[in-house]
Design an enzyme around this catalytic site. Structure first.
Site, PDB file in Angstrom:
ATOM      1  N   ASP A 170      24.793  31.765 -10.778  1.00 48.77           N
ATOM      2  CA  ASP A 170      26.142  32.359 -10.733  1.00 48.77           C
ATOM      3  C   ASP A 170      25.987  33.880 -10.793  1.00 48.77           C
ATOM      4  O   ASP A 170      24.976  34.393 -11.282  1.00 48.77           O
ATOM      5  CB  ASP A 170      26.993  31.880 -11.921  1.00 48.77           C
ATOM      6  CG  ASP A 170      28.493  31.967 -11.653  1.00 48.77           C
ATOM      7  OD1 ASP A 170      29.127  30.918 -11.456  1.00 48.77           O
ATOM      8  OD2 ASP A 170      29.014  33.098 -11.617  1.00 48.77           O
ATOM      9  N   ASP A 212      24.067  36.319  -6.475  1.00 50.03           N
ATOM     10  CA  ASP A 212      25.241  36.588  -5.634  1.00 50.03           C
ATOM     11  C   ASP A 212      25.007  35.843  -4.320  1.00 50.03           C
ATOM     12  O   ASP A 212      24.126  36.214  -3.534  1.00 50.03           O
ATOM     13  CB  ASP A 212      25.375  38.097  -5.394  1.00 50.03           C
ATOM     14  CG  ASP A 212      26.512  38.438  -4.447  1.00 50.03           C
ATOM     15  OD1 ASP A 212      27.122  37.507  -3.851  1.00 50.03           O
ATOM     16  OD2 ASP A 212      26.790  39.640  -4.275  1.00 50.03           O
ATOM     17  N   VAL A 213      25.797  34.799  -4.065  1.00 52.82           N
ATOM     18  CA  VAL A 213      25.519  33.944  -2.897  1.00 52.82           C
ATOM     19  C   VAL A 213      25.725  34.664  -1.566  1.00 52.82           C
ATOM     20  O   VAL A 213      25.258  34.179  -0.531  1.00 52.82           O
ATOM     21  CB  VAL A 213      26.358  32.641  -2.909  1.00 52.82           C
ATOM     22  CG1 VAL A 213      25.979  31.752  -4.073  1.00 52.82           C
ATOM     23  CG2 VAL A 213      27.855  32.925  -2.868  1.00 52.82           C
ATOM     24  N   ASN A 235      28.606  25.570  -4.182  1.00 52.24           N
ATOM     25  CA  ASN A 235      29.930  25.469  -4.811  1.00 52.24           C
ATOM     26  C   ASN A 235      30.616  26.819  -4.973  1.00 52.24           C
ATOM     27  O   ASN A 235      31.844  26.887  -4.947  1.00 52.24           O
ATOM     28  CB  ASN A 235      29.783  24.799  -6.187  1.00 52.24           C
ATOM     29  CG  ASN A 235      31.026  24.995  -7.024  1.00 52.24           C
ATOM     30  OD1 ASN A 235      32.032  24.341  -6.817  1.00 52.24           O
ATOM     31  ND2 ASN A 235      30.974  25.942  -7.963  1.00 52.24           N
ATOM     32  N   TYR A 276      41.539  32.269   2.717  1.00 57.05           N
ATOM     33  CA  TYR A 276      40.925  31.125   2.013  1.00 57.05           C
ATOM     34  C   TYR A 276      40.830  29.899   2.928  1.00 57.05           C
ATOM     35  O   TYR A 276      39.772  29.274   3.044  1.00 57.05           O
ATOM     36  CB  TYR A 276      41.746  30.813   0.754  1.00 57.05           C
ATOM     37  CG  TYR A 276      41.117  29.758  -0.129  1.00 57.05           C
ATOM     38  CD1 TYR A 276      39.920  30.012  -0.796  1.00 57.05           C
ATOM     39  CD2 TYR A 276      41.699  28.514  -0.286  1.00 57.05           C
ATOM     40  CE1 TYR A 276      39.332  29.046  -1.604  1.00 57.05           C
ATOM     41  CE2 TYR A 276      41.118  27.543  -1.091  1.00 57.05           C
ATOM     42  CZ  TYR A 276      39.937  27.817  -1.746  1.00 57.05           C
ATOM     43  OH  TYR A 276      39.348  26.855  -2.538  1.00 57.05           O
ATOM     44  N   LYS A 319      37.483  27.979   4.255  1.00 58.45           N
ATOM     45  CA  LYS A 319      37.185  26.585   3.907  1.00 58.45           C
ATOM     46  C   LYS A 319      37.144  25.703   5.159  1.00 58.45           C
ATOM     47  O   LYS A 319      36.398  24.716   5.203  1.00 58.45           O
ATOM     48  CB  LYS A 319      38.194  26.064   2.881  1.00 58.45           C
ATOM     49  CG  LYS A 319      38.069  26.756   1.517  1.00 58.45           C
ATOM     50  CD  LYS A 319      36.675  26.553   0.921  1.00 58.45           C
ATOM     51  CE  LYS A 319      36.518  27.160  -0.458  1.00 58.45           C
ATOM     52  NZ  LYS A 319      35.186  26.934  -1.033  1.00 58.45           N
ATOM     53  N   ILE A 361      42.635  21.363  -8.823  1.00 61.70           N
ATOM     54  CA  ILE A 361      41.732  20.998  -9.926  1.00 61.70           C
ATOM     55  C   ILE A 361      41.893  22.033 -11.037  1.00 61.70           C
ATOM     56  O   ILE A 361      41.897  23.245 -10.773  1.00 61.70           O
ATOM     57  CB  ILE A 361      40.254  20.962  -9.453  1.00 61.70           C
ATOM     58  CG1 ILE A 361      40.083  20.065  -8.207  1.00 61.70           C
ATOM     59  CG2 ILE A 361      39.343  20.522 -10.601  1.00 61.70           C
ATOM     60  CD1 ILE A 361      40.378  18.595  -8.397  1.00 61.70           C
TER      61      ILE A 361
HETATM   62  N1  LIG Z   1      40.054  24.593  -8.488  1.00 58.85           N
HETATM   63  C1  LIG Z   1      40.611  24.093  -7.389  1.00 58.85           C
HETATM   64  O1  LIG Z   1      41.783  23.656  -7.407  1.00 58.85           O
HETATM   65  C2  LIG Z   1      39.826  24.025  -6.112  1.00 58.85           C
HETATM   66  C3  LIG Z   1      40.355  23.289  -5.045  1.00 58.85           C
HETATM   67  C4  LIG Z   1      39.642  23.199  -3.854  1.00 58.85           C
HETATM   68  C5  LIG Z   1      38.404  23.817  -3.741  1.00 58.85           C
HETATM   69  N2  LIG Z   1      37.907  24.546  -4.781  1.00 58.85           N
HETATM   70  C6  LIG Z   1      36.598  25.175  -4.590  1.00 58.85           C
HETATM   71  O2  LIG Z   1      35.708  24.753  -5.604  1.00 58.85           O
HETATM   72  C7  LIG Z   1      34.788  25.810  -5.907  1.00 58.85           C
HETATM   73  C8  LIG Z   1      34.845  26.137  -7.391  1.00 58.85           C
HETATM   74  O3  LIG Z   1      36.200  26.451  -7.708  1.00 58.85           O
HETATM   75  P1  LIG Z   1      36.661  26.719  -9.215  1.00 58.85           P
HETATM   76  O4  LIG Z   1      38.105  26.432  -9.280  1.00 58.85           O
HETATM   77  O5  LIG Z   1      35.728  26.087 -10.152  1.00 58.85           O
HETATM   78  O6  LIG Z   1      36.478  28.308  -9.229  1.00 58.85           O
HETATM   79  P2  LIG Z   1      36.141  29.291 -10.445  1.00 58.85           P
HETATM   80  O7  LIG Z   1      36.615  30.632 -10.005  1.00 58.85           O
HETATM   81  O8  LIG Z   1      36.644  28.742 -11.735  1.00 58.85           O
HETATM   82  O9  LIG Z   1      34.544  29.283 -10.473  1.00 58.85           O
HETATM   83  C9  LIG Z   1      33.833  29.817  -9.403  1.00 58.85           C
HETATM   84  C10 LIG Z   1      32.492  30.310  -9.883  1.00 58.85           C
HETATM   85  O10 LIG Z   1      31.863  30.954  -8.756  1.00 58.85           O
HETATM   86  C11 LIG Z   1      31.292  32.171  -9.223  1.00 58.85           C
HETATM   87  N3  LIG Z   1      31.178  33.145  -8.123  1.00 58.85           N
HETATM   88  C12 LIG Z   1      32.150  33.879  -7.559  1.00 58.85           C
HETATM   89  N4  LIG Z   1      31.622  34.700  -6.627  1.00 58.85           N
HETATM   90  C13 LIG Z   1      30.294  34.452  -6.600  1.00 58.85           C
HETATM   91  C14 LIG Z   1      29.219  34.978  -5.856  1.00 58.85           C
HETATM   92  N5  LIG Z   1      29.390  35.948  -4.946  1.00 58.85           N
HETATM   93  N6  LIG Z   1      27.976  34.479  -6.072  1.00 58.85           N
HETATM   94  C15 LIG Z   1      27.786  33.515  -7.008  1.00 58.85           C
HETATM   95  N7  LIG Z   1      28.754  33.006  -7.771  1.00 58.85           N
HETATM   96  C16 LIG Z   1      29.996  33.474  -7.555  1.00 58.85           C
HETATM   97  C17 LIG Z   1      32.227  32.661 -10.316  1.00 58.85           C
HETATM   98  O11 LIG Z   1      31.562  33.585 -11.187  1.00 58.85           O
HETATM   99  C18 LIG Z   1      32.603  31.351 -10.998  1.00 58.85           C
HETATM  100  O12 LIG Z   1      31.694  31.031 -12.042  1.00 58.85           O
HETATM  101  C19 LIG Z   1      35.168  26.983  -5.014  1.00 58.85           C
HETATM  102  O13 LIG Z   1      34.382  26.965  -3.835  1.00 58.85           O
HETATM  103  C20 LIG Z   1      36.633  26.694  -4.679  1.00 58.85           C
HETATM  104  O14 LIG Z   1      37.038  27.293  -3.493  1.00 58.85           O
HETATM  105  C21 LIG Z   1      38.577  24.658  -5.972  1.00 58.85           C
END
Ligand SMILES: NC(=O)c1ccc[n+]([C@@H]2O[C@H](COP(=O)([O-])OP(=O)(O)OC[C@H]3O[C@@H](n4cnc5c(N)ncnc54)[C@H](O)[C@@H]3O)[C@@H](O)[C@H]2O)c1
Length: 253
Positions: A39, A65-66, A92, A158, A162, A191
């Site tokens: 992360d 950093d991805v 993720n 977004y 996606k 979520i």
């Molecule tokens: N929560 C939802 O409702 C939901 C719905 C559909 C899809 N998603 C997808 O699921 C994934 C996780 O979502 P979440 O809700 O847990 O998000 P979140 O923001 O709670 O967690 C995301 C994590 O990614 C990390 N991150 C951000 N930029 C980064 C980078 N450049 N390099 C490495 N790490 C990085 C952040 O520090 C964080 O720990 C995401 O891809 C999101 O688009 C989430």
């Protein structure tokens, strides 16, 4: 008690410091895998590592950093040094940003695309030598229901990102078809994670999130984690290029 379907496997999970990524790392670890959690947020990542290790899991955390190619090269090299292979990659990490297109600075669009699309591309590309060492593997890319439909106002960047993950997944599944690497995308609905929490706490936005979900509730990160663990395991051995929806019925209506 879940069965140890991932015994002996090594998994790299990005964006694992919180939310869905953290739950994925836990679900995969519970099924027997050793974990590299990565992360950009080191403080939260170290805290998450402690809770993984307290469950008796062999795990490491790496700053990552991805969107950075040098970071990917370094993270894969360090994972190889630690474990000698990677069987499972979960792309993720993602940015959830909502902004009407009229107001969106081009820098914001680029930032979302760099993390959500470029990051997944780099992961799928640079994991190859580590999966070759494992004799194949499983890649799971995190998309969203908004990679299938444009769900709400302000989702131009977004949803675009996606949707790109959805087709990138299918393209890479075909590229890796002869290398024993399966590639699938996961499409969550709403979520409950730290990033989504403010929308759920806001009386203006919360009813919309619940209202479009036939189950009439928000999903839990672990409910996505369990699906990702299935895709990571050999139990999904005939699945590649698939898009797996985890949305409480959102797209069923
Ligand atoms: N929560 C939802 O409702 C939901 C719905 C559909 C899809 N998603 C997808 O699921 C994934 C996780 O979502 P979440 O809700 O847990 O998000 P979140 O923001 O709670 O967690 C995301 C994590 O990614 C990390 N991150 C951000 N930029 C980064 C980078 N450049 N390099 C490495 N790490 C990085 C952040 O520090 C964080 O720990 C995401 O891809 C999101 O688009 C989430």
């Amino acid at each position: 008690m879940v069965s140890k379907v991932l015994d002996g496997k090594v998994a790299l999970v990005t964006g694992a410091a919180q939310g869905i990524g953290e739950a994925i790392a836990m679900a995969i670890a519970d099924r027997g895998a050793r974990i590299v959690a990565s992360d950009i947020n080191v403080e939260r990542g170290e805290a998450m590592l402690s809770s993984l290790r307290s469950r008796g899991v062999e795990a490491h955390f790496l700053r990552h950093d991805v969107s950075s190619e040098p970071d990917w090269i370094a993270v894969v090299a360090e994972t190889m040094r630690l474990f000698g292979k990677v069987d499972v990659l979960v792309n993720n990490a993602g940015l959830i940003e909502v902004c009407h297109i009229d107001d969106m600075p081009v820098e914001q669009f680029d930032r979302v695309m760099n993390v959500n699309v470029r990051g997944v591309f780099l992961g799928c590309k640079h994991i190859w030598p580590a999966m070759k060492a494992a004799g194949g593997g499983s890649i799971i890319n995190m998309s969203s229901v908004t990679g299938i439909i444009a769900s709400s106002d302000g989702s131009a960047a977004y949803s675009t990102s996606k949707g790109a993950v959805r087709l990138l997944t299918k393209a890479v599944a075909r590229d890796y078809i002869d290398r024993n690497i399966r590639v699938n995308s996961v499409h969550p609905g709403g979520i409950r994670t730290p990033t989504v929490e403010p929308f759920l706490a806001d009386p203006d936005t919360a009813p919309a999130v619940i209202g479009r979900t036939p189950m009439k509730r928000i999903g839990l990160p672990g409910e996505v984690g369990a699906v990702v663990a299935f895709l990571a395991s050999d139990e999904s051995s005939y699945m590649t290029g698939s898009e797996v929806v985890v949305d409480g019925g959102w797209l069923a209506v």
